[in-house]
Design an enzyme around this catalytic site. Sequence first.
Site, mmCIF file in Angstrom:
data_model
loop_
_atom_site.group_PDB
_atom_site.id
_atom_site.type_symbol
_atom_site.label_atom_id
_atom_site.label_comp_id
_atom_site.label_asym_id
_atom_site.label_seq_id
_atom_site.Cartn_x
_atom_site.Cartn_y
_atom_site.Cartn_z
ATOM 1 N N ARG A 81 0.859 -1.205 0.000
ATOM 2 C CA ARG A 81 0.000 0.000 0.000
ATOM 3 C C ARG A 81 0.895 1.255 0.000
ATOM 4 O O ARG A 81 1.100 1.888 -1.026
ATOM 5 C CB ARG A 81 -0.946 -0.034 1.213
ATOM 6 C CG ARG A 81 -2.126 0.928 1.100
ATOM 7 C CD ARG A 81 -1.815 2.341 1.518
ATOM 8 N NE ARG A 81 -1.269 2.418 2.870
ATOM 9 C CZ ARG A 81 -0.699 3.507 3.364
ATOM 10 N NH1 ARG A 81 -0.598 4.596 2.638
ATOM 11 N NH2 ARG A 81 -0.202 3.496 4.584
ATOM 12 N N CYS A 116 4.662 9.662 0.391
ATOM 13 C CA CYS A 116 3.296 10.173 0.448
ATOM 14 C C CYS A 116 3.104 11.142 -0.703
ATOM 15 O O CYS A 116 3.862 12.107 -0.825
ATOM 16 C CB CYS A 116 3.035 10.869 1.781
ATOM 17 S SG CYS A 116 1.414 11.644 1.850
ATOM 18 N N ASN A 122 9.581 4.452 3.419
ATOM 19 C CA ASN A 122 9.298 3.978 4.770
ATOM 20 C C ASN A 122 10.542 3.341 5.376
ATOM 21 O O ASN A 122 11.492 3.000 4.676
ATOM 22 C CB ASN A 122 8.203 2.916 4.728
ATOM 23 C CG ASN A 122 6.828 3.500 4.407
ATOM 24 O OD1 ASN A 122 6.008 3.689 5.279
ATOM 25 N ND2 ASN A 122 6.612 3.818 3.136
#
Length: 307
Positions: free
Chosen positions: A13, A241, A250
Amino acid sequence: MKERVTICEVGPRDGLQIAKTRMTTDDKIAWIQSLAAAGIPEIEVGSFVPPRVIPQLADTAEIVSRLVPTNPQWTIQVLAPNLRGVQNAYNAGVDKIAIPVSVSEGHSMANLNRKPAQSIEMMREIMAWLKAQPRKVPLIAGASTAFGCSIDGVVTTAQTVALCKGLADAGVDEIMLADTVGYAHPAQVKEVVLATRAEIGPVLHGLHLHDTCGLGVANALAGLEVGIRAFDSCLAGLGGCPYAPGASGNVVTEDLVFMLESMGFDTGIDLDVLLASRAVLHAGLPGEAMHGQMPKAGLPPTFRRAA
Ligand code: ZN
């Protein structure tokens, strides 16, 4: 018994939403299954946002519909932006639903098109709907920009605590403090975790960290030292993002698991199998940069699993 730390792999995701090329559904399924084979207990497999918003994740419903009948031993988590998304996720049969809620107003408007206070109102409606359903599906709220924002700049600890209090009062099952843009430092992580826990207790579940400034693993260690036992991370440090300019990947799952297992925390994850998952990811997304220090160095011969 070694103490357990739960890793939620959010690569399929968070890791894919700004990837430059599109990963096919078959390649995603192969990657997710290789992550599960490594023993990852929770995987966020996509997002029930409208397909036009994040084309990379447009096949989430199909992915869930192919995974659910296999009755996996791991938790199928998806992200949902609102009640409609939660209803779609619930009806698709997922095990757990994550909802992003921004602490800072700038990120909230840019990313979600609503103010933080409106998100709390929305969360009340969502929890009321979920609690009326026959199947118990836990809802985890991600408090985005909890440590700083690329649009608003400084986010105070008081702002983050206040939003988390509102979410806890709305009845969410768990809250993740998210360093969405990766501005946090270890002392700040400790301060925000302790202040938030003092207000909402065990509803504070874990940390969602980014490695923008190279402090992802250091921030995880800081959280660990103040009792955090759940982390989101991405294989190969993918991600970012779309509404947070400057944000990079991340925290790297492989590096994080290496640290945790070396320190004696049981993640249930087999690092050799996890490292093999990188090839599956690379095959499906050959253009994307792969991060991670331990994977580049190789697993040291001194390494011993915690369990
Ligand atoms: Zn993130």
